[in-house]
Design an enzyme around this catalytic site. Structure first.
Site, short mmCIF file in Angstrom:
data_model
loop_
_atom_site.label_atom_id
_atom_site.label_comp_id
_atom_site.label_asym_id
_atom_site.label_seq_id
_atom_site.Cartn_x
_atom_site.Cartn_y
_atom_site.Cartn_z
N HIS A 30 34.59 44.50 33.97
CA HIS A 30 35.32 45.42 34.84
C HIS A 30 35.44 46.80 34.20
CE1 HIS A 30 36.89 42.44 37.82
NE2 HIS A 30 36.64 41.61 36.82
N ASP A 32 37.56 49.19 34.83
CA ASP A 32 38.94 49.55 34.53
C ASP A 32 39.56 48.66 33.47
OD1 ASP A 32 38.51 47.75 36.67
OD2 ASP A 32 40.59 47.87 37.29
N GLU A 219 39.00 30.11 38.71
CA GLU A 219 39.69 30.56 37.50
C GLU A 219 41.16 30.18 37.59
OE1 GLU A 219 40.36 34.64 34.86
OE2 GLU A 219 40.02 34.79 37.01
N ASP A 303 34.33 40.25 30.62
CA ASP A 303 35.37 40.41 31.64
C ASP A 303 36.06 41.77 31.51
OD1 ASP A 303 36.83 39.80 33.88
OD2 ASP A 303 38.12 38.32 32.92
#
Length: 365
Positions: A30, A32, A219, A303
């Site tokens: 990601h 951000d 998840e 991630d």
């Protein structure tokens, strides 16, 4: 395309320095969640956003501590600060360019970066302007990486937020920018209570336009989330997917697990992140090793590099140290990622043939 596991090269247990030099591919990362701490401090000061601390090292430690809470909701809440500095053209350009340079420094040769444009509108940018700006920053980073002798190809996944109702708009953006660096689509955000089927309109549109997509599933929620992502929504990959082990008993695969393995649907697994959010209990026992041994197409990912305090080198090193992985295993997950990348077949094939396999041969010398 990979050498057989009986090849002696597969049994090498590489050290961290060797791993750092290996070519890598990451599919689940990601934008951000991967800012440099010093950049976050500087950009926050420029826009007047208050951080938990303005010391970059202390800020990195704060993120790591929050991420280790074992709570996915708290894990996601840390993004308040990174998103606060990604609302302007300047902030987006810098974070996107540095994202690419950080991948290049980590030995990544192919990456897919994902982000939610709808979360970056507070500074007055429109959705298309957000995408255009991020693509401009990524292109600048790729140009600098190539000039420095560390070329990296980066494709973009646009995320719709599963708790909101703008996923069709974001799907339209993915179609509009498909020839400008956007390679696919995803839905992100809190999984439990927000099923992927809520966004069927977006997925139907993407299928009609031949745009590939992945879905966060398995998840924080279990097997029904994975089944719905695949059979109701039509996902080509699964983000995380660790709960697929609920469908494997004494080595026997259930219907969903068998479908995923037999059709080579890639699982975008993120060991450190999964451990931090409570989706796994340890690196040594993370499902990625068991699923690899059962023949699933597992891929290894970071991630969120800032939030999880990790890199691809660190993820690989942890599996070597804690789960007994070898050079051959690292090569397998790298090839798996490229086989399932959302770019054309000939480009995937060239990266495997010309970059990854020669790079792993060098790792044995």
């Amino acid at each position: 395309m990979t050498a057989p596991r009986t090849d002696a090269r597969n049994d090498v247990r590489p050290d961290t320095d060797t791993i750092r030099r290996l070519p890598k591919a990451v599919l689940h990362d990601h934008l951000d969640g991967g800012l440099r701490p010093a950049t976050l401090v500087e950009l926050a000061g420029a826009v007047g956003h208050t951080l938990p601390t303005t010391d970059p090292d202390a800020l990195a430690a704060w993120y790591y501590e929050a991420a280790n809470s074992g709570d996915l909701v708290r894990y996601i809440a840390t993004f308040e600060h990174t998103l606060a500095v990604m609302q302007t053209r300047e902030g987006l350009l810098r974070t996107a360019e540095e994202y690419v340079l950080d991948l290049a420094a980590d030995g990544v040769v192919y990456g897919e970066v994902r982000y939610a444009p709808e979360l970056m509108l507070n500074g007055g940018l429109t959705l298309p302007e957000v995408v255009e700006t991020v693509q401009e920053g990524l292109a600048a980073g790729m140009a600098k990486g190539a000039a420095a002798g560390t070329p990296v190809r980066v494709g973009t996944l646009l995320c719709g937020m599963r708790m909101f109702d703008r996923s069709r708009e974001i799907a339209d953006l993915a179609v509009a920018f498909r020839d400008a660096g956007v390679v696919g689509f995803d839905i992100a955000g809190a999984e439990d209570g927000f099923p992927p089927a809520d966004h069927l309109d977006a997925f139907a549109h993407l299928r009609a336009e031949n745009v590939p997509f992945t879905i966060h599933a398995g998840e924080a929620h279990g097997l029904p989330s994975i089944h719905q992502a695949l059979q109701v929504c039509g996902a080509q990959r699964i983000g995380h997917g660790v709960r697929i082990t609920d469908d494997i008993v004494d080595g026997k695969l259930g219907r969903v697990a068998e479908w995923i393995r037999d059709r080579r649907i890639a699982l975008e697994m993120c060991p450190t992140s999964n451990l931090q959010t409570g989706a796994a209990t340890s690196i040594a026992d993370h499902p990625i090793t068991r699923l690899r041994d059962l023949g699933f197409r597992v891929t290894l990912n970071t991630d969120n590099r800032l939030v999880s305090g990790t890199t691809m080198t660190r993820e690989m090193s942890l599996l070597v140290e804690k789960a007994g992985w070898t050079l051959g295993d690292l090569r397998t997950v790298t090839v798996n990622a490229l086989k399932s990348a959302f770019i054309p077949f000939d480009e995937r094939n060239a990266l495997i043939r010309d970059v990854v396999l020669p790079g792993y041969d060098l790792g044995t010398r």
